[in-house]
Design a protein around this motif. Structure first.
Motif, short mmCIF file in Angstrom:
data_model
loop_
_atom_site.label_atom_id
_atom_site.label_comp_id
_atom_site.label_asym_id
_atom_site.label_seq_id
_atom_site.Cartn_x
_atom_site.Cartn_y
_atom_site.Cartn_z
N TYR A 287 0.82 -1.22 0.00
CA TYR A 287 0.00 0.00 0.00
C TYR A 287 0.86 1.28 0.00
CZ TYR A 287 -4.27 -2.76 0.95
OH TYR A 287 -5.32 -3.63 0.86
N ASP A 288 1.97 1.23 0.74
CA ASP A 288 2.76 2.46 0.86
C ASP A 288 3.72 2.67 -0.32
OD1 ASP A 288 1.56 2.95 3.27
OD2 ASP A 288 3.22 2.22 4.51
N GLN A 289 4.25 1.57 -0.87
CA GLN A 289 5.32 1.72 -1.87
C GLN A 289 5.11 0.88 -3.13
OE1 GLN A 289 7.89 0.36 1.55
NE2 GLN A 289 9.41 1.39 0.29
N GLY A 290 4.00 0.18 -3.21
CA GLY A 290 3.86 -0.82 -4.28
C GLY A 290 3.15 -0.36 -5.53
N GLU A 291 2.69 0.88 -5.57
CA GLU A 291 1.88 1.28 -6.74
C GLU A 291 2.67 1.41 -8.05
OE1 GLU A 291 -2.00 3.57 -5.91
OE2 GLU A 291 -0.67 4.14 -4.26
N PRO A 292 3.93 1.84 -8.02
CA PRO A 292 4.65 1.88 -9.30
C PRO A 292 4.78 0.48 -9.93
CG PRO A 292 5.75 3.26 -7.68
CD PRO A 292 4.67 2.51 -6.94
N TRP A 293 5.12 -0.52 -9.13
CA TRP A 293 5.22 -1.90 -9.65
C TRP A 293 3.84 -2.35 -10.15
CZ3 TRP A 293 3.04 -6.69 -8.33
CH2 TRP A 293 3.69 -7.84 -8.79
#
Ligand SMILES: Cc1ncc(COP(=O)(O)O)c(C=O)c1O
Length: 394
Positions: A287-293
């Motif tokens: 949720y905090d860092q996974g949106e670019p992937w």
């Protein structure tokens, strides 16, 4: 080569042998010459920030029981993600950890519905729903979706009639596995008016919500109106979009205070003793860092979906197929081919491809199969060739 192309090239290069070596359900259930395209997980591994967070947890022995601050961090991260991604404003205090979405459904059935109340399930549905409801004493009332010539839609009149006949709730799946519909605000509002009229409830399973293709927008059911918020309980999870189903962490979202009060009495047992600590770390990273992937993955999946659509158009035009608006599942209606049923079993034998039998998704769907296209594109091409060959040589 840009970072996205590089990642896509790495997805393309994953082999069936490597997937089998993982030793998990999708590639480990059937004989070695069978290609796995059934259970809903992706073949692409996990996002680098999640991997890093899990390695950190293991290296630093963060494998004990979950603390309250960690739970609060998860609830806040979920609320922030729902706001950022779907524009849905929920209080972090209304979000709670669950081991998985099915446990959230069980919670709703056991603690928020009258015992034995029948539950409407729009079909075709996620396979376990029907048995699960029946096992918990809530008769499933199957209401098939309708195809209007361009797309599938909920059968509002059928749903209304099922409530008239005594159903107490509806089990919504949005985006809808296996038909791939992302329901619009208007559709959800129309549904919520029927539910409200009958003073009934909705469990909204939004596990596939981060997996939406260009031109579509996920609308959380509970966000469409105050009435919907008052009668809905929602389940979300990072497990489908970031491929973490084995780590046992989902979230239940309450949108009214009464439900929250009921939940507070049972919360400890349900979250502390069953959600996984590693699952929480992985979900925080997602949720905090996974949106670019995730954006790169959705782009690849959209390419797979379009590849599949083009293949079916050219080689198997008799199959009715609506390109999914979300999810990585494709629903193939093969009625016109007049093939033996259950069709999934026939394809396992004759094409050596493991798909999900439509018959498991509801009554009357034995002529359909569900295909999981979250696989390297060369494998997708190979399994489609096998399916076409089996159909052509029958
Ligand atoms: C629509 C839907 N709901 C629920 C589940 C199960 O989720 P969980 O493993 O979190 O119980 C799946 C898994 O494929 C699914 O597709």
């Amino acid at each position: 080569m840009g970072a996205r192309e590089d990642l896509h090239a790495r997805f393309d290069a994953i082999t069936a042998g490597q997937l089998r070596d993982r030793g998990l359900e999708k590639w480990g259930t059937h004989p070695d010459d069978t290609l796995g395209a059934f259970v809903a997980e992706m073949d692409f591994g996990i996002a680098p920030p999640i991997r890093a967070r899990l390695l950190d947890a293991v290296e630093n022995a963060r494998t004990g029981y979950i603390s309250r601050p960690l739970l609060r961090e998860l609830n806040a991260a979920t609320a922030a993600f729902l706001q950022r991604r779907h524009g849905w404003q929920v209080e972090a205090s209304h979000v709670h950890a669950m081991p998985d979405v099915m446990k959230a459904l069980e919670t709703m059935l056991r603690f928020h519905l009258p015992a034995g109340a029948p539950v409407i399930v729009p079909t075709p549905c996620y396979m376990p729903f029907i048995h699960f409801l029946a096992e918990l004493g809530h008769a499933p009332v199957q209401v098939p979706v309708r195809h209007d010539g361009t797309r599938y839609a909920l059968d509002y009149a059928g749903i209304d009639a099922a409530f008239d006949a005594g159903a107490g709730a509806l089990l919504l799946c949005n985006p809808h596995n296996p038909i791939g519909r992302v329901y619009s605000r208007e559709e959800l509002l129309r549904l919520s008016e029927i539910v409200e009229k009958h003073d009934a409830r909705v469990f909204s399973d939004e596990i596939h919500a981060p997996l939406i293709y260009a031109g579509n927008t996920h609308v959380p059911y509970a966000a469409v109106s105050p009435a919907a918020a008052a009668h809905a309980i929602t389940a979300v999870s990072a497990s489908k979009a970031w491929n973490l189903p084995g780590l046992k962490c989902a979230q239940i979202v309450f949108s009214n205070d009464d439900d929250l009060r009921i939940f507070k009495r049972i919360e400890h047992h349900l979250t502390q003793s069953s959600t996984s600590t590693l699952g929480i770390f992985a979900t925080l990273a997602a949720y905090d860092q996974g949106e670019p992937w995730l954006a790169d993955v959705v782009d690849y999946l959209q390419g797979n979906r379009d590849f599949l659509a083009a293949f079916l158009r050219e080689r198997l035009p008799q199959i009715r197929f609506d390109a999914p608006q979300g999810t990585y599942l494709a629903w193939l209606d093969c009625a016109a081919l007049n093939l033996p049923q259950p069709l999934g079993a026939w394809l396992r034998e004759h094409a050596r491809v493991a798909l999900t039998d439509g018959a498991f998704c509801g009554d009357g769907f034995g002529h359909c199969v569900r295909l999981n296209f979250a696989t390297p594109r060369p494998i997708l091409a190979q399994l489609l060739e096998r399916i076409a060959a089996a159909f052509e040589t029958r």
